[in-house]
Design a protein around this motif. Structure first.
Motif, PDB file in Angstrom:
ATOM      1  N   MET A 235      59.733  23.027  60.590  1.00 52.34           N
ATOM      2  CA  MET A 235      60.535  21.970  61.658  1.00 52.34           C
ATOM      3  C   MET A 235      61.347  23.179  62.895  1.00 52.34           C
ATOM      4  O   MET A 235      62.027  22.382  63.385  1.00 52.34           O
ATOM      5  N   SER A 237      59.191  24.718  64.005  1.00 47.89           N
ATOM      6  CA  SER A 237      58.564  24.492  65.851  1.00 47.89           C
ATOM      7  C   SER A 237      58.338  23.366  66.284  1.00 47.89           C
ATOM      8  O   SER A 237      58.293  22.519  65.826  1.00 47.89           O
ATOM      9  N   ARG A 238      59.034  23.412  67.532  1.00 52.51           N
ATOM     10  CA  ARG A 238      60.111  22.096  68.353  1.00 52.51           C
ATOM     11  C   ARG A 238      58.684  21.169  68.767  1.00 52.51           C
ATOM     12  O   ARG A 238      58.954  20.175  68.497  1.00 52.51           O
ATOM     13  N   LYS A 239      57.533  21.715  68.723  1.00 50.13           N
ATOM     14  CA  LYS A 239      56.198  21.006  68.402  1.00 50.13           C
ATOM     15  C   LYS A 239      56.206  20.337  68.211  1.00 50.13           C
ATOM     16  O   LYS A 239      55.204  18.718  67.822  1.00 50.13           O
ATOM     17  N   LEU A 241      58.217  18.062  65.705  1.00 47.98           N
ATOM     18  CA  LEU A 241      58.913  17.344  65.712  1.00 47.98           C
ATOM     19  C   LEU A 241      58.955  16.142  66.576  1.00 47.98           C
ATOM     20  O   LEU A 241      59.676  15.145  66.447  1.00 47.98           O
ATOM     21  N   TYR A 242      57.926  16.238  67.457  1.00 51.14           N
ATOM     22  CA  TYR A 242      57.382  15.246  68.190  1.00 51.14           C
ATOM     23  C   TYR A 242      57.812  13.424  67.677  1.00 51.14           C
ATOM     24  O   TYR A 242      58.352  12.940  67.952  1.00 51.14           O
ATOM     25  N   LYS A 245      61.673  13.389  65.850  1.00 53.87           N
ATOM     26  CA  LYS A 245      62.355  12.352  66.085  1.00 53.87           C
ATOM     27  C   LYS A 245      62.194  11.142  66.994  1.00 53.87           C
ATOM     28  O   LYS A 245      63.367  10.378  66.736  1.00 53.87           O
ATOM     29  N   HIS A 266      70.874  11.801  70.316  1.00 55.92           N
ATOM     30  CA  HIS A 266      70.116  13.442  69.676  1.00 55.92           C
ATOM     31  C   HIS A 266      70.566  12.619  68.239  1.00 55.92           C
ATOM     32  O   HIS A 266      71.386  13.010  67.678  1.00 55.92           O
ATOM     33  N   SER A 270      67.524  19.922  63.089  1.00 57.93           N
ATOM     34  CA  SER A 270      68.428  21.011  63.814  1.00 57.93           C
ATOM     35  C   SER A 270      67.672  22.522  63.853  1.00 57.93           C
ATOM     36  O   SER A 270      67.575  23.263  64.150  1.00 57.93           O
ATOM     37  N   ASP A 271      68.238  22.965  62.189  1.00 61.55           N
ATOM     38  CA  ASP A 271      68.182  24.160  61.969  1.00 61.55           C
ATOM     39  C   ASP A 271      67.629  24.779  60.296  1.00 61.55           C
ATOM     40  O   ASP A 271      67.994  23.416  60.004  1.00 61.55           O
TER      41      ASP A 271
END
Length: 365
Positions: A235, A237-239, A241-242, A245, A266, A270-271
């Motif tokens: 995760m 890779s932010r893409k 997470l669509y 989230k 939010h 996170s990390d």
């Protein structure tokens, strides 16, 4: 009673915890079985579940016995039951598709994936394995963001006539087109995105509902999560997470009297903190106003072993799915989905979802 025969898509920490738990509870009785929401569902105990087949794409697991594969790296969850009698079931090579994020290839120690196209099975081959192994329910434990791969295995389940439990945030049960396809073939499906037994989302939902019931206006909130398993690494890779989230945010928003504006909420991973391994740490902050418009805030820190937390819910979802198969009930199982999943087709409060699921188990619906 007959055993419930399941298949794993992904032999990671979640599969490891679930299989350990199935064996662990063989030595327990209803009176001393700690950590279960239900000991008995429709006559089925936890140990009435058995694994019929499994798919993965990691070189350290493919073609290995399931008893060996669930403890192979990069799995890092707590081992609470070691004697796993699954030397007769071997992990089959699965389809890669988008099951591997590009950045994961930079982590050679954590990831040793089989990626040669000629080694990957076609849909017909996966369907054949599902049929020949007499799998009844396929559990989707793919990494977050594996949309194409999740759809591939949903297609395989439909063609093989196998029920499907979608534990990841790719919208299948909550997609009307997919839901209609499972209904048309009278195949049960539970989804999407498994809730933990006592995890960040369920705690956040309960607190949000408490604010509402006690007349406290929630104005801002966040949920931050860190972990050290390969799911958190994936995760980064932010893409990817669509949908994650959306799933986690809607799970909280759905219990609010008035949904918050996007800038005031939010919720999401996170990390990646490698040394945490399968331990997940969650930080929740909620800001609101109570009597006389007086401001207040709440901060909470939750630390849990991530994968056993998931298995405690999946073990009930499997047995509910089996009841649907016995009763000839296909399509989305709305009541169990609302209780077990973050992004079901129909959202209810946790209290109502619990009651509806109890009614489902009793056969009242």
């Amino acid at each position: 009673m007959n055993k419930i025969r399941i298949g794993f898509v992904g032999v990671g920490n979640c599969a490891s915890s679930l299989l350990q738990g199935i064996e662990y509870y063989k030595n327990k009785s209803g009176e001393d079985a700690i950590g279960l929401m239900h000991w008995d569902i429709g006559g089925y105990k936890p140990y009435d579940i058995e694994v019929a087949c499994a798919f993965d794409i990691d070189k350290r697991k493919v073609n290995k016995s399931l008893g060996e594969a669930i403890f192979a790296p990069p799995n890092c969850t707590t081992v609470f039951f070691e004697n796993i009698p699954y030397d007769h079931i071997f992990v089959s090579m699965g389809r890669v598709l988008d099951g591997v994020s590009e950045h994961m290839k930079n982590y050679e120690k954590e990831c040793t994936f089989v990626t040669a196209k000629e080694t990957q099975p076609e849909k017909d081959e996966v369907v054949k394995i599902l049929k020949e192994s007499k799998t009844e329910i396929l559990i989707n434990y793919l990494p977050v963001g594996s949309e194409d791969a999740a759809c591939f295995y949903a297609e395989c389940a439909l063609e093989a006539g196998v029920a499907f439990i979608n534990c990841i945030p790719v919208f299948i049960a909550s997609d009307p087109k997919w839901a209609e396809r499972f209904k048309a073939k009278n195949i049960p499906i539970i989804g999407d995105d498994i809730k933990s037994q006592l995890g960040a989302t369920i705690v956040h939902r309960v607190l949000a509902d408490l604010f509402n019931k006690r007349g406290v206006k929630l104005e801002k909130t966040y949920q931050l999560n860190t972990g050290g398993n390969t799911d958190f690494l994936n995760m980064l890779s932010r893409k990817r997470l669509y949908f994650k989230k959306i799933s986690k945010t809607e799970a909280v928003q759905s219990v609010l009297a008035t949904p918050l504006k996007q800038e005031n909420i939010h919720v999401g991973p996170s990390d990646y903190v490698q040394w945490q391994k399968d331990n997940k740490v969650c930080f929740i902050r909620m800001e609101g106003k109570l009597f006389g418009d007086i401001p207040m805030n709440l901060e909470l820190r939750l630390s849990v072993e991530d994968s056993p937390n998931s298995a405690g819910v999946t073990i009930d979802a499997i047995r509910c799915c089996k009841l649907a198969l016995q009763r000839g009930h296909g399509g989305v199982l709305h009541n169990p989905s609302a209780f077990f999943m973050k992004h079901p087709p129909k959202q209810f409060t946790d209290e109502k979802a619990y009651r509806l699921t109890e009614d489902f188990i009793k056969g009242d619906v």
